[in-house]
Each structure stands twice: as C-alpha cells, then as structure tokens.
Design a protein around this motif. Structure first.
Motif, PDB file in Angstrom:
ATOM      1  N   GLY A  36       0.792  -1.229   0.000  1.00  0.00           N
ATOM      2  CA  GLY A  36       0.000   0.000   0.000  1.00  0.00           C
ATOM      3  C   GLY A  36       0.821   1.274   0.000  1.00  0.00           C
ATOM      4  O   GLY A  36       2.045   1.258  -0.099  1.00  0.00           O
ATOM      5  N   CYS A  37       0.121   2.410   0.096  1.00  0.00           N
ATOM      6  CA  CYS A  37       0.787   3.717   0.118  1.00  0.00           C
ATOM      7  C   CYS A  37      -0.061   4.696   0.918  1.00  0.00           C
ATOM      8  O   CYS A  37      -1.261   4.817   0.692  1.00  0.00           O
ATOM      9  CB  CYS A  37       0.977   4.252  -1.299  1.00  0.00           C
ATOM     10  SG  CYS A  37       1.781   5.870  -1.287  1.00  0.00           S
ATOM     11  N   ASP A  38       0.591   5.394   1.867  1.00  0.00           N
ATOM     12  CA  ASP A  38      -0.119   6.344   2.729  1.00  0.00           C
ATOM     13  C   ASP A  38      -0.157   7.759   2.178  1.00  0.00           C
ATOM     14  O   ASP A  38      -0.752   8.632   2.789  1.00  0.00           O
ATOM     15  CB  ASP A  38       0.574   6.404   4.101  1.00  0.00           C
ATOM     16  CG  ASP A  38      -0.082   5.455   5.073  1.00  0.00           C
ATOM     17  OD1 ASP A  38      -1.007   4.731   4.659  1.00  0.00           O
ATOM     18  OD2 ASP A  38       0.335   5.437   6.244  1.00  0.00           O
TER      19      ASP A  38
ATOM     20  N   SER B  38      -0.969  10.865  -0.616  1.00  0.00           N
ATOM     21  CA  SER B  38      -2.148  11.104  -1.449  1.00  0.00           C
ATOM     22  C   SER B  38      -1.784  12.048  -2.584  1.00  0.00           C
ATOM     23  O   SER B  38      -2.404  13.094  -2.749  1.00  0.00           O
ATOM     24  CB  SER B  38      -3.304  11.641  -0.616  1.00  0.00           C
ATOM     25  OG  SER B  38      -2.806  12.494   0.383  1.00  0.00           O
ATOM     26  N   CYS B  39      -0.766  11.679  -3.334  1.00  0.00           N
ATOM     27  CA  CYS B  39      -0.386  12.465  -4.510  1.00  0.00           C
ATOM     28  C   CYS B  39      -1.633  12.593  -5.383  1.00  0.00           C
ATOM     29  O   CYS B  39      -2.302  11.586  -5.660  1.00  0.00           O
ATOM     30  CB  CYS B  39       0.739  11.775  -5.268  1.00  0.00           C
ATOM     31  SG  CYS B  39       2.198  11.496  -4.234  1.00  0.00           S
ATOM     32  N   THR B  40      -1.929  13.821  -5.798  1.00  0.00           N
ATOM     33  CA  THR B  40      -3.256  14.062  -6.384  1.00  0.00           C
ATOM     34  C   THR B  40      -3.445  13.442  -7.764  1.00  0.00           C
ATOM     35  O   THR B  40      -4.550  13.385  -8.273  1.00  0.00           O
ATOM     36  CB  THR B  40      -3.552  15.571  -6.447  1.00  0.00           C
ATOM     37  OG1 THR B  40      -2.499  16.205  -7.189  1.00  0.00           O
ATOM     38  CG2 THR B  40      -3.631  16.194  -5.062  1.00  0.00           C
ATOM     39  N   PHE B  41      -2.335  13.010  -8.389  1.00  0.00           N
ATOM     40  CA  PHE B  41      -2.428  12.396  -9.722  1.00  0.00           C
ATOM     41  C   PHE B  41      -2.520  10.880  -9.652  1.00  0.00           C
ATOM     42  O   PHE B  41      -2.758  10.224 -10.657  1.00  0.00           O
ATOM     43  CB  PHE B  41      -1.201  12.768 -10.575  1.00  0.00           C
ATOM     44  CG  PHE B  41       0.115  12.439  -9.902  1.00  0.00           C
ATOM     45  CD1 PHE B  41       0.626  11.156  -9.948  1.00  0.00           C
ATOM     46  CD2 PHE B  41       0.814  13.412  -9.206  1.00  0.00           C
ATOM     47  CE1 PHE B  41       1.823  10.840  -9.310  1.00  0.00           C
ATOM     48  CE2 PHE B  41       2.020  13.104  -8.572  1.00  0.00           C
ATOM     49  CZ  PHE B  41       2.523  11.817  -8.620  1.00  0.00           C
ATOM     50  N   CYS B  42      -2.315  10.291  -8.463  1.00  0.00           N
ATOM     51  CA  CYS B  42      -1.969   8.861  -8.406  1.00  0.00           C
ATOM     52  C   CYS B  42      -3.103   7.976  -7.909  1.00  0.00           C
ATOM     53  O   CYS B  42      -3.711   8.230  -6.867  1.00  0.00           O
ATOM     54  CB  CYS B  42      -0.750   8.689  -7.514  1.00  0.00           C
ATOM     55  SG  CYS B  42      -0.166   6.989  -7.464  1.00  0.00           S
ATOM     56  N   ILE B  43      -3.331   6.897  -8.619  1.00  0.00           N
ATOM     57  CA  ILE B  43      -4.421   5.975  -8.285  1.00  0.00           C
ATOM     58  C   ILE B  43      -3.981   4.892  -7.286  1.00  0.00           C
ATOM     59  O   ILE B  43      -4.829   4.228  -6.671  1.00  0.00           O
ATOM     60  CB  ILE B  43      -4.954   5.328  -9.601  1.00  0.00           C
ATOM     61  CG1 ILE B  43      -6.315   4.667  -9.373  1.00  0.00           C
ATOM     62  CG2 ILE B  43      -3.961   4.353 -10.198  1.00  0.00           C
ATOM     63  CD1 ILE B  43      -6.976   4.163 -10.637  1.00  0.00           C
TER      64      ILE B  43
ATOM     65  N   GLY C 150       8.598  -1.422  -2.316  1.00  0.00           N
ATOM     66  CA  GLY C 150       7.517  -0.759  -1.599  1.00  0.00           C
ATOM     67  C   GLY C 150       7.235   0.553  -2.324  1.00  0.00           C
ATOM     68  O   GLY C 150       8.086   1.036  -3.079  1.00  0.00           O
ATOM     69  N   GLN C 151       6.076   1.128  -2.106  1.00  0.00           N
ATOM     70  CA  GLN C 151       5.776   2.402  -2.776  1.00  0.00           C
ATOM     71  C   GLN C 151       6.598   3.535  -2.186  1.00  0.00           C
ATOM     72  O   GLN C 151       6.902   4.514  -2.865  1.00  0.00           O
ATOM     73  CB  GLN C 151       4.286   2.735  -2.682  1.00  0.00           C
ATOM     74  CG  GLN C 151       3.375   1.734  -3.365  1.00  0.00           C
ATOM     75  CD  GLN C 151       3.607   1.651  -4.868  1.00  0.00           C
ATOM     76  OE1 GLN C 151       4.203   2.523  -5.472  1.00  0.00           O
ATOM     77  NE2 GLN C 151       3.135   0.576  -5.467  1.00  0.00           N
ATOM     78  N   ASN C 152       6.925   3.431  -0.897  1.00  0.00           N
ATOM     79  CA  ASN C 152       7.736   4.448  -0.217  1.00  0.00           C
ATOM     80  C   ASN C 152       8.679   3.730   0.727  1.00  0.00           C
ATOM     81  O   ASN C 152       8.492   3.763   1.939  1.00  0.00           O
ATOM     82  CB  ASN C 152       6.838   5.338   0.648  1.00  0.00           C
ATOM     83  CG  ASN C 152       6.055   6.290  -0.182  1.00  0.00           C
ATOM     84  OD1 ASN C 152       6.617   7.089  -0.903  1.00  0.00           O
ATOM     85  ND2 ASN C 152       4.753   6.199  -0.077  1.00  0.00           N
TER      86      ASN C 152
ATOM     87  N   LYS D  65       0.602  17.601  -4.140  1.00  0.00           N
ATOM     88  CA  LYS D  65       0.740  17.166  -2.728  1.00  0.00           C
ATOM     89  C   LYS D  65       1.935  16.230  -2.541  1.00  0.00           C
ATOM     90  O   LYS D  65       1.807  15.151  -1.929  1.00  0.00           O
ATOM     91  CB  LYS D  65      -0.548  16.491  -2.229  1.00  0.00           C
ATOM     92  CG  LYS D  65      -1.727  17.441  -2.165  1.00  0.00           C
ATOM     93  CD  LYS D  65      -2.776  16.926  -1.203  1.00  0.00           C
ATOM     94  CE  LYS D  65      -3.920  17.920  -1.050  1.00  0.00           C
ATOM     95  NZ  LYS D  65      -5.184  17.308  -0.689  1.00  0.00           N
ATOM     96  N   ARG D  66       3.075  16.623  -3.081  1.00  0.00           N
ATOM     97  CA  ARG D  66       4.258  15.767  -2.961  1.00  0.00           C
ATOM     98  C   ARG D  66       4.982  15.959  -1.631  1.00  0.00           C
ATOM     99  O   ARG D  66       5.798  15.139  -1.238  1.00  0.00           O
ATOM    100  CB  ARG D  66       5.224  16.044  -4.127  1.00  0.00           C
ATOM    101  CG  ARG D  66       4.743  15.490  -5.452  1.00  0.00           C
ATOM    102  CD  ARG D  66       4.743  13.989  -5.483  1.00  0.00           C
ATOM    103  NE  ARG D  66       6.082  13.417  -5.543  1.00  0.00           N
ATOM    104  CZ  ARG D  66       6.337  12.113  -5.467  1.00  0.00           C
ATOM    105  NH1 ARG D  66       5.353  11.254  -5.317  1.00  0.00           N
ATOM    106  NH2 ARG D  66       7.568  11.659  -5.537  1.00  0.00           N
ATOM    107  N   GLY D  67       4.761  17.104  -0.962  1.00  0.00           N
ATOM    108  CA  GLY D  67       5.338  17.258   0.371  1.00  0.00           C
ATOM    109  C   GLY D  67       6.769  17.768   0.408  1.00  0.00           C
ATOM    110  O   GLY D  67       7.378  17.798   1.474  1.00  0.00           O
TER     111      GLY D  67
END
Ligand code: SAH
Ligand code: F3S
Length: 432
Positions: free
Chosen positions: A149-151, A153-158, A193-195, A272-274
């Motif tokens: 999973g991924c926590d 919320s990049c606005t482009f990413c599904i 992992g995603q991150n 929202k990349r942070g």
C-alpha cells in the motif's frame, strides 16, 4: 499431466512480485506449472496496471482474444490494480471472466479459483504477514516486498485507491525471506515498496518497530547477500540518517531512484508531494557528498493540470542542475478516484511538445554521461542472457553492460572494462 498456468504481468516490480506470489500458491496448492502459450493454459491470468491510462477497451479486447482462442474449459482471471478499481464491471463487460482479484488480495488466488464469478478487491485486506510459498522467476536476484500500500495522497496517483493504506512487513519476516533467497543463490536482493524509506511507520501486529536505515543495516549482515537494491524511496523521507547509511554501507548498490515528478514548487504543491524544488536539490547535493559515485534516476510527469511554461522551465532547470543518469518521463494522464481527475488538462499539443523537449534534453545529458564511461572498469553481476551470444548484467551503480558469454556467467560477478558505448546498454570485456 499438471495443469498449466499462463500469466501476463503488466506494470511495476510490485506486480512482478505479486505474479510470483500467485504462481507460488498455484504451484504448491493446486499443482499448476507455467506456460508461455495461453492457448494451452488451463488458467489465464492477466495482472494489470492502472497507473497511467491504458484504454480500458484494450484490456477488454485482449480478454476477448484470450476467450476466443483459449483451451476448452480454461478459466480467465483478471488481477492487479485495474481489477481493484473496476471490480464487478469487468465481469459485467466480459461475462466469460471467471474471477477478479485485486492487487491487495493476491493471497486469495487459490480460493477465488474455485468460486464462480468471485470479485475479491478489498483494499483494506491485510496480507502483510501472509506466508506465501516460495517461487522466484530468477534464482540470481530476489524481489522482496517490505511494505504494502501507500499512505501518501499524490493528487495524480491511483495507487492508494488500488493498493490501500501502507503497512510494513515485520522485519524478521523480511530477513528470513532474504536469507532463504540468498542461500538459494540470489546474491542480490531488491526491496520493494511504494515508499520504502517510510518503512516502519505502521505494522499490522505487535512487532518490533525499526526504520528503513535499520532494516538495511540488518539485511546487510546476512553473509550470502552481496548486494541490496530498493525502489522507490520518496524524496520527502530522505533524511540524513538514510542518506548516510546509503553512502557508507558497502552492500547497498549506489543507485538511487528519486521521483521528482515536477521541478515547480507550485505544481509540487498541487500534486501534494510534500517537498520543494530546493529540498529536492539539497537532498541530491547531500547524496552526492556522501556518495560521489551514485547514479540517480527519476520519474517526471509533464503537463500536470495548471502547469505553465514557467513551471515546466523549473523542471528543466532541475534536470540541468542534477543531470539525472536516467529519467522515466510521462505525460500526465487523469486517473479515476484521484483528486486531480477533474482538473482542466493542459492542451495536448503543448504536453506533447514538453515531453519531447524533455526527452531530447535527457538524451543529450545521458549521452554525455555515457561517453565519459568509456574505458572504465565495473564489477558486474550477470543476470540475463540476451541475443547474439551476449549476457548482460549491472554494475553496482546500475550501469547495464553486456559481454560475450553464456549461462555459466549467470549469477556471477566479474570485473568488466567498457569497450563500446550505446544509449541503453554498454559493451565490455571481462578482465581476467
Ligand atoms: N511510489 C511509486 C510511484 C508509483 S507510480 C514511486 O515512487 O515510484 C510510478 C510513476 O508513475 C510515478 O512516479 C509517476 O511519475 C507516474 N504516474 C503516476 N500516476 C500518473 C499519472 N496519473 N499520469 C502520469 N504519470 C503518472
Ligand atoms: Fe502514488 Fe504518491 Fe504513493 S506517486 S504510490 S501516491 S507516493
């Protein structure tokens, strides 16, 4: 005669590992062996990706082809991220599909196989401690999941909508898996992992909480593991401890993927990349200070909604300052269930021009970087037989080099001198 499985895997390394997990379960629990020919398969699986738009009708036309030419009685399953987000719609549009299995539900493959029209796509399902059977498509290199999973919320990413919240896999399970793989010949392990550098933030059970730097330290103590790679770290989580461990730990391969996405602070905020452009460049500087030989790759999205000429110029500016060794560049593609889905898109001609400008510049930079490698010597780990009697492998810092050679070099380290330069692969000679 054993039952035969045909599996088509699209998308990222995590999907490849999910496919290995499904193959493992089907081999051990159901007696399947794999085949490259779908016409002779008893079970056809397509493990889909939904990160960018692959027109849905393409999936359905491919499924139609499988259905038309499959062996009588063969089953068809749709798995992965597109299964997660389309769910039942897949069976409505293609009633011959026997089951739909989401990206976070692959451990249920042997159950859905026996249920008619099952749709298992729960993105809260927790597979982080599931004991998958062992199967690896390569015995020299082992993909190992460290989180699901991924926590973000990049606005482009599904991805957060198809793979759910981020849960780390307990360190002792990861270490046992790495040891097993390495003892069986995988001198290189590849953590997924995603991150990855957010590892340890949340576990599902009551388990020892360690961070990614500590996980790397522990894995590097396994004698049989000679190389550790990972993907993807997130620029936001690149703290000094992580970069310093990366630089000084000799088992960690000196190749870092740092997904930039955009060089414009306005766009980074909208995504929202942070992090900011300045933070990203600061992290690159710190990385190069700790590890001068590092090769850096990145992902860039051009023409995110609202991207102006100035925003794009900022991305180009970062490219020129950093001089990435490799860039994966994409045109923005609106995805369902994402925050950016309904924003007004950049004109398609402008996006195409920007993508081709970026790719031309990238090729120029890449050719200059490559030309300077002529005559250098690298320690190469050989992993793949390719055409015309060559075998290819990677240097520690991810340079792909081929030499004349065959099977006996698979899984072997050799010092190789670069004798010819190509854009995607260099040619070399093994030093005695
Ligand atoms: N966490 C992963 C990201 C997975 S998606 C990572 O950091 O590598 C892989 C890449 O696909 C992203 O980095 C991004 O560049 C690209 N991507 C994701 N969604 C996209 C979209 N809607 N349009 C275009 N490219 C996208
Ligand atoms: Fe996607 Fe951003 Fe996670 S790109 S996978 S939401 S870090």
């Amino acid at each position: 005669m054993s039952k035969k499985l045909f599996i088509e895997t699209l998308g990222c390394a995590m999907n490849s590992r999910d496919s290995e997990h499904m193959i493992a379960q089907l081999r051990e629990k159901e007696g399947y062996t794999t085949t490259d020919e779908f016409r002779e398969a008893d079970l056809i699986l397509i493990n889909t990706c939904s990160v960018r738009e692959r027109p849905v009708h393409k999936l359905f036309s491919e499924l139609g082809g499988f259905n038309k030419h499959k062996k009588k009685g063969a089953k068809i399953g749709v798995c992965g991220c597109t299964a997660s987000h389309l769910g039942e719609e897949i069976i409505k549009r293609a009633p011959y599909v026997n089951f739909v299995l989401g990206a976070r539900n692959v451990s249920k493959i042997c159950e859905v196989l026996h249920l008619d029209k099952a749709v298992e796509i729960d993105i809260n399902y927790d597979e982080s401690e599931f004991a998958f059977d062992d199967f690896r498509s390569s015995s020299h290199k082992a993909f190992i999941n460290i989180s699901i999973g991924c926590d973000k919320s990049c606005t482009f990413c599904i991805v957060p909508k198809t793979r759910g919240d981020e849960i780390s896999i307990p360190a002792d399970l990861i270490i046992q898996e790495a040891r097993r793989a390495a003892v069986n010949g995988a001198k290189e392990i590849f953590l997924l992992g995603q991150n990855v550098n957010n590892y340890g933030r949340r576990f599902s059970g009551d388990t020892e909480k360690i961070n990614f730097s500590e996980l790397l330290r522990r894995l590097s103590k396994i004698d049989e593991v000679e190389r550790i790679r990972f993907t993807s770290p997130h620029p936001f989580h690149m703290d000094d401890e992580f970069i310093e461990e990366f630089g000084k730990n000799p088992k960690i391969c000196k190749s870092m993927h740092m997904p930039l996405q955009s060089g414009s602070n306005t766009i980074l905020k909208a995504m929202k990349r942070g992090y900011t452009k300045e933070w990203f460049i600061n992290r690159v500087q710190k990385l190069r200070a700790e590890c001068p030989e590092v090769s850096i790759s990145t992902d860039i999205i051009v023409a995110f909604p609202g991207e102006s000429d100035e925003d794009f110029a900022d991305t180009i500016d970062v490219m020129k300052q950093v001089r990435f060794d490799q860039i994966f560049s994409f045109k923005y593609s609106p995805r369902p269930h994402t925050e950016a889905e309904h924003l007004t898109e950049v004109d398609s001609e402008i996006s195409s021009d920007r993508l081709s400008y970026l790719q031309t510049l990238n090729n120029e930079i890449h050719d200059e970087i490559n030309a300077a490698l002529m005559g250098n010597t690298y320690r190469v780990y050989f992993e793949e037989l390719i055409r015309d009697g060559y075998i290819s492998g990677r240097s520690d810092n991810n340079i792909v080099i081929k030499v004349k050679g065959s099977e006996e070099l698979l899984g072997v380290f050799k010092d190789v001198k670069v004798t010819a330069i190509g854009r995607t692969i260099l040619t070399g000679e093994i030093l005695a």
